[in-house]
Design a protein around this motif. Structure first.
Motif, PDB file in Angstrom:
ATOM      1  N   ASP A 278      24.666  59.616  56.966  1.00 41.88           N
ATOM      2  CA  ASP A 278      25.598  58.444  57.779  1.00 41.88           C
ATOM      3  C   ASP A 278      24.897  57.502  58.832  1.00 41.88           C
ATOM      4  O   ASP A 278      25.650  56.861  59.101  1.00 41.88           O
ATOM      5  CB  ASP A 278      25.812  59.864  58.889  1.00 41.88           C
ATOM      6  N   LEU A 279      23.739  56.909  58.501  1.00 41.32           N
ATOM      7  CA  LEU A 279      23.688  55.925  59.077  1.00 41.32           C
ATOM      8  C   LEU A 279      24.107  55.233  58.316  1.00 41.32           C
ATOM      9  O   LEU A 279      24.899  54.074  58.810  1.00 41.32           O
ATOM     10  CB  LEU A 279      21.764  56.049  59.252  1.00 41.32           C
ATOM     11  N   LEU A 280      24.029  55.603  56.963  1.00 41.37           N
ATOM     12  CA  LEU A 280      24.020  54.915  56.168  1.00 41.37           C
ATOM     13  C   LEU A 280      26.185  54.478  55.894  1.00 41.37           C
ATOM     14  O   LEU A 280      26.457  53.176  55.652  1.00 41.37           O
ATOM     15  CB  LEU A 280      23.568  54.223  54.579  1.00 41.37           C
ATOM     16  N   LEU A 281      26.681  55.386  56.356  1.00 44.17           N
ATOM     17  CA  LEU A 281      28.089  54.681  55.787  1.00 44.17           C
ATOM     18  C   LEU A 281      28.669  54.826  57.420  1.00 44.17           C
ATOM     19  O   LEU A 281      29.075  53.361  57.069  1.00 44.17           O
ATOM     20  CB  LEU A 281      28.473  56.894  56.453  1.00 44.17           C
ATOM     21  N   GLY A 282      27.847  54.693  58.528  1.00 46.21           N
ATOM     22  CA  GLY A 282      28.267  54.027  60.042  1.00 46.21           C
ATOM     23  C   GLY A 282      27.788  52.318  59.689  1.00 46.21           C
ATOM     24  O   GLY A 282      28.433  51.721  59.949  1.00 46.21           O
ATOM     25  N   LEU A 283      26.406  51.994  58.923  1.00 46.27           N
ATOM     26  CA  LEU A 283      26.617  50.421  58.253  1.00 46.27           C
ATOM     27  C   LEU A 283      27.569  50.233  57.938  1.00 46.27           C
ATOM     28  O   LEU A 283      28.213  49.483  57.861  1.00 46.27           O
ATOM     29  CB  LEU A 283      25.559  49.964  58.050  1.00 46.27           C
ATOM     30  N   ALA A 284      28.373  50.877  56.579  1.00 47.24           N
ATOM     31  CA  ALA A 284      28.922  50.656  55.732  1.00 47.24           C
ATOM     32  C   ALA A 284      30.578  50.068  56.801  1.00 47.24           C
ATOM     33  O   ALA A 284      31.031  49.112  55.662  1.00 47.24           O
ATOM     34  CB  ALA A 284      29.043  51.375  54.661  1.00 47.24           C
ATOM     35  N   VAL A 285      30.998  51.036  57.518  1.00 44.77           N
ATOM     36  CA  VAL A 285      32.081  50.874  58.048  1.00 44.77           C
ATOM     37  C   VAL A 285      31.485  49.077  58.933  1.00 44.77           C
ATOM     38  O   VAL A 285      32.379  48.293  59.472  1.00 44.77           O
ATOM     39  CB  VAL A 285      32.080  52.164  59.508  1.00 44.77           C
ATOM     40  N   ILE A 286      30.531  49.391  59.642  1.00 45.31           N
ATOM     41  CA  ILE A 286      30.443  47.596  60.341  1.00 45.31           C
ATOM     42  C   ILE A 286      30.435  46.723  59.316  1.00 45.31           C
ATOM     43  O   ILE A 286      31.283  45.435  60.157  1.00 45.31           O
ATOM     44  CB  ILE A 286      28.674  47.878  61.634  1.00 45.31           C
TER      45      ILE A 286
ATOM     46  N   VAL B  90      40.141  53.393  55.190  1.00 50.15           N
ATOM     47  CA  VAL B  90      38.274  53.875  54.393  1.00 50.15           C
ATOM     48  C   VAL B  90      37.982  53.721  55.987  1.00 50.15           C
ATOM     49  O   VAL B  90      37.231  54.888  55.980  1.00 50.15           O
ATOM     50  CB  VAL B  90      38.643  52.937  53.870  1.00 50.15           C
ATOM     51  N   ALA B  91      37.976  52.857  56.674  1.00 52.76           N
ATOM     52  CA  ALA B  91      36.827  52.254  57.854  1.00 52.76           C
ATOM     53  C   ALA B  91      36.888  53.273  59.207  1.00 52.76           C
ATOM     54  O   ALA B  91      35.970  54.088  59.129  1.00 52.76           O
ATOM     55  CB  ALA B  91      36.510  51.021  58.243  1.00 52.76           C
ATOM     56  N   TYR B  92      38.193  53.691  59.494  1.00 54.72           N
ATOM     57  CA  TYR B  92      38.707  54.661  60.028  1.00 54.72           C
ATOM     58  C   TYR B  92      38.259  56.162  60.096  1.00 54.72           C
ATOM     59  O   TYR B  92      37.528  56.947  60.492  1.00 54.72           O
ATOM     60  CB  TYR B  92      40.010  54.807  61.037  1.00 54.72           C
ATOM     61  N   GLY B  93      38.603  56.685  58.790  1.00 51.31           N
ATOM     62  CA  GLY B  93      37.900  57.701  58.027  1.00 51.31           C
ATOM     63  C   GLY B  93      37.150  58.008  58.341  1.00 51.31           C
ATOM     64  O   GLY B  93      36.449  59.134  58.794  1.00 51.31           O
ATOM     65  N   LEU B  94      35.710  57.270  57.816  1.00 48.10           N
ATOM     66  CA  LEU B  94      34.518  57.105  57.741  1.00 48.10           C
ATOM     67  C   LEU B  94      34.001  57.645  59.442  1.00 48.10           C
ATOM     68  O   LEU B  94      33.460  58.430  59.319  1.00 48.10           O
ATOM     69  CB  LEU B  94      34.231  56.102  57.562  1.00 48.10           C
ATOM     70  N   TRP B  95      35.019  56.354  60.243  1.00 47.68           N
ATOM     71  CA  TRP B  95      33.775  56.059  61.211  1.00 47.68           C
ATOM     72  C   TRP B  95      34.531  57.920  62.318  1.00 47.68           C
ATOM     73  O   TRP B  95      33.559  58.313  63.110  1.00 47.68           O
ATOM     74  CB  TRP B  95      34.823  54.749  62.095  1.00 47.68           C
ATOM     75  N   TYR B  96      35.548  57.979  62.100  1.00 43.27           N
ATOM     76  CA  TYR B  96      36.167  59.316  62.747  1.00 43.27           C
ATOM     77  C   TYR B  96      35.388  60.726  62.604  1.00 43.27           C
ATOM     78  O   TYR B  96      35.136  61.463  62.881  1.00 43.27           O
ATOM     79  CB  TYR B  96      37.423  59.298  63.163  1.00 43.27           C
ATOM     80  N   GLY B  97      34.996  60.387  60.598  1.00 45.31           N
ATOM     81  CA  GLY B  97      33.618  61.156  61.014  1.00 45.31           C
ATOM     82  C   GLY B  97      33.057  61.560  61.048  1.00 45.31           C
ATOM     83  O   GLY B  97      32.282  62.644  61.636  1.00 45.31           O
ATOM     84  N   LEU B  98      31.739  60.753  60.953  1.00 45.19           N
ATOM     85  CA  LEU B  98      30.391  60.001  62.005  1.00 45.19           C
ATOM     86  C   LEU B  98      30.559  60.747  63.513  1.00 45.19           C
ATOM     87  O   LEU B  98      29.769  61.404  64.207  1.00 45.19           O
ATOM     88  CB  LEU B  98      30.632  59.363  62.128  1.00 45.19           C
ATOM     89  N   LEU B  99      31.974  60.722  64.103  1.00 47.99           N
ATOM     90  CA  LEU B  99      32.064  60.930  65.644  1.00 47.99           C
ATOM     91  C   LEU B  99      32.348  62.394  65.922  1.00 47.99           C
ATOM     92  O   LEU B  99      31.859  63.072  66.761  1.00 47.99           O
ATOM     93  CB  LEU B  99      33.540  59.742  66.097  1.00 47.99           C
TER      94      LEU B  99
ATOM     95  N   GLY C  79      38.849  59.202  70.316  1.00 49.56           N
ATOM     96  CA  GLY C  79      40.193  58.992  70.301  1.00 49.56           C
ATOM     97  C   GLY C  79      40.152  57.684  70.255  1.00 49.56           C
ATOM     98  O   GLY C  79      40.978  56.623  70.537  1.00 49.56           O
ATOM     99  N   GLN C  80      39.230  56.734  70.512  1.00 48.49           N
ATOM    100  CA  GLN C  80      38.810  55.335  70.880  1.00 48.49           C
ATOM    101  C   GLN C  80      38.733  54.871  69.760  1.00 48.49           C
ATOM    102  O   GLN C  80      38.810  55.023  68.614  1.00 48.49           O
ATOM    103  CB  GLN C  80      37.853  55.044  72.035  1.00 48.49           C
ATOM    104  N   GLU C  81      40.269  53.562  69.947  1.00 45.46           N
ATOM    105  CA  GLU C  81      40.268  52.750  68.564  1.00 45.46           C
ATOM    106  C   GLU C  81      39.576  51.663  67.840  1.00 45.46           C
ATOM    107  O   GLU C  81      38.688  51.336  69.631  1.00 45.46           O
ATOM    108  CB  GLU C  81      41.512  52.547  67.978  1.00 45.46           C
ATOM    109  N   SER C  82      38.887  51.263  66.981  1.00 43.82           N
ATOM    110  CA  SER C  82      38.169  49.897  67.278  1.00 43.82           C
ATOM    111  C   SER C  82      39.018  48.652  67.287  1.00 43.82           C
ATOM    112  O   SER C  82      39.875  49.070  66.427  1.00 43.82           O
ATOM    113  CB  SER C  82      37.206  50.339  65.605  1.00 43.82           C
TER     114      SER C  82
END
Length: 294
Positions: free
Chosen positions: A5-13, A217-226, A289-292
């Motif tokens: 999950d950390l790697l997924l978070g960094l991928a989004v960043i 893609v990034a939003y999908g990964l991000w909200y999965g992490l949240l 619900g916060q958007e990036s």
């Protein structure tokens, strides 16, 4: 947080930081509002058919399309056409201090000394950035700060509005924003057919990347992490976005890295860190619900 999950978070960043660079390259190849129109159109086509909403939610989504779609994103694209990518990424982060101020005024949230210091440092960073050579005129500064304000107002609306799935929200906001941004393009830009015919890989690539990678893609990964982790363990990762965007701007676009950008950027990031980082007992995971800004 597990390593996966950390790697997924960094991928989004990385996706969001690279998004700033892609926008900067794209608006050099295609008029910014035309590019934004195509981006919204593609997002809407990919998301709306698979993410229905209730009829009573449509007025809220229409309002959000003005603040988030037109005010935030359109001004971001225009502003990045006239400012260095790293400087733009830093200025757009001012959405967090703006959102904090709006929450204190309209939601009666408590500010506290730590967040107050964060606000002061953030605005001091903007003053330092504005005094540097990366902003040759006040116009890019005003556009990017207005973009950040649009993001902040949108967060306030999302916090008080109906609970809508993130990708449904992104798709319908994009759909309602298409005619707004298209009208702006018709009024303030010209030679649209020539621009489309002459656009190269940079323009069309920017449309594809900002729509698919950044918005979907990034939003999908991000909200999965949240959904899997406490918000306060995930959101601080966003502090890496402007840092990485500055570095990518230097490496890929030849942006400057002078004292004003280093000092101003550090003040902005430290200030935002004081605003968003919370110290104390760990909270249970919850969905946000916060958007990036990406």
């Amino acid at each position: 947080m597990p390593l996966r999950d950390l790697l997924l978070g960094l991928a989004v960043i990385v996706i969001w930081a690279l998004n700033i660079i892609v926008i900067k390259i794209g608006v050099a190849d295609m008029p910014p509002l035309l590019l934004m129109t195509l981006r919204f159109l593609l997002v809407a086509m990919l998301l709306v058919p698979f993410n229905p909403v209730y009829r009573h939610q449509l007025p809220f989504l229409l309002l959000l399309s003005v603040t988030f779609g037109t005010l935030h994103f359109a001004l971001l694209f225009i502003g990045l056409g006239q400012a260095e990518a790293g400087t733009g990424a830093l200025l757009v982060q001012m959405g967090t201090p703006f959102a904090t101020i709006l929450a204190v005024i309209f939601l009666k949230e408590r500010l506290g000394p730590k967040r107050l210091v964060g606000l002061i440092l953030s605005f001091a960073g903007v003053v330092v950035l504005a005094g540097g050579p990366t902003l040759p005129s006040p116009l890019p500064l005003a556009l990017l700060l207005l973009s950040a304000l649009g993001w902040a107002v949108s967060q306030l609306l999302i916090k008080r509005g109906p609970n809508i799935a993130p990708l449904a929200l992104a798709g319908w906001v994009a759909l309602f924003a298409v005619p707004q941004v298209a009208l702006g393009s018709l009024l303030f830009e010209s030679d649209h057919l020539d621009a489309l015919a002459n656009a190269g890989w940079a323009g069309w690539g920017a449309v594809l990347y900002t729509a698919v990678m950044s918005s979907i893609v990034a939003y999908g990964l991000w909200y999965g992490l949240l959904r899997r982790h406490a918000v306060n363990r995930v959101v601080p990762l966003t502090l890496l976005v402007p840092v990485l965007a500055v570095l990518l701007g230097v490496l890929l676009l030849g942006d400057s890295l002078g004292l004003h950008k280093l000092a101003g950027g550090a003040l902005v990031i430290v200030g935002i860190a004081l605003i968003i980082l919370r110290f104390g007992p760990r909270r249970k995971p919850q969905e946000s619900g916060q958007e990036s800004q990406g």
